[in-house]
Design an enzyme around this catalytic site. Structure first.
Site, PDB file in Angstrom:
ATOM      1  N   LYS A  59      -1.569  -6.908   6.580  1.00  0.00           N
ATOM      2  CA  LYS A  59      -0.943  -8.220   6.376  1.00  0.00           C
ATOM      3  C   LYS A  59       0.328  -8.352   7.204  1.00  0.00           C
ATOM      4  CE  LYS A  59      -2.919  -8.670   1.776  1.00  0.00           C
ATOM      5  NZ  LYS A  59      -2.690  -8.547   0.334  1.00  0.00           N
ATOM      6  N   HIS A  70       3.464   3.012  -8.502  1.00  0.00           N
ATOM      7  CA  HIS A  70       2.368   2.987  -9.475  1.00  0.00           C
ATOM      8  C   HIS A  70       2.961   2.715 -10.848  1.00  0.00           C
ATOM      9  CE1 HIS A  70       1.069   5.672  -6.223  1.00  0.00           C
ATOM     10  NE2 HIS A  70      -0.151   5.239  -6.478  1.00  0.00           N
TER      11      HIS A  70
END
Length: 115
Positions: free
Chosen positions: A53, A102
């Site tokens: 991206k 995470h």
């Protein structure tokens, strides 16, 4: 100067179900990247998506032309070659910053590309 920013999130459980196919893992990761837990591989996948991206997601980028690695203190970085390195050079990028996290079953990554 910032040239590109990318972010991606990946639910670890969903990634683990999809990654049950060895074929998928071989398509997404280099052999060295497959030596880890599904949690870490989901983070690596999010990192590669975020990089794509940040680079404008042009056609023809190869997943195997970028590997997510860690330095001596555990900071993640990209090892780029081939199509990825060519796109970085084309955009005049000098530094690629990567952060992976995470939490709550989600792996997330942010990439910032600087000229």
């Amino acid at each position: 100067m910032i040239v590109g920013i990318g972010i991606d999130v990946c639910p670890v459980e969903r990634f683990a179900r999809a990654a049950g196919s060895e074929r998928l893992l071989n398509r997404l990761f280099t052999p060295a990247e497959q030596d880890s837990s599904m949690n870490r591989m989901a983070g690596r996948f999010a990192a590669k998506e975020a990089l794509a991206k940040a680079l404008g997601a042009p056609e023809g980028l190869s997943w195997h032309d970028v590997a997510v690695r860690k330095d001596d203190v555990g900071k993640p970085f990209f090892d780029c070659r081939g199509t990825i390195a060519a796109r970085i050079a084309e955009l005049g990028i000098a530094t690629v910053h990567l952060s992976i996290t995470h939490d709550a079953g989600i792996a997330a990554a942010v990439v910032v590309c600087e000229a």
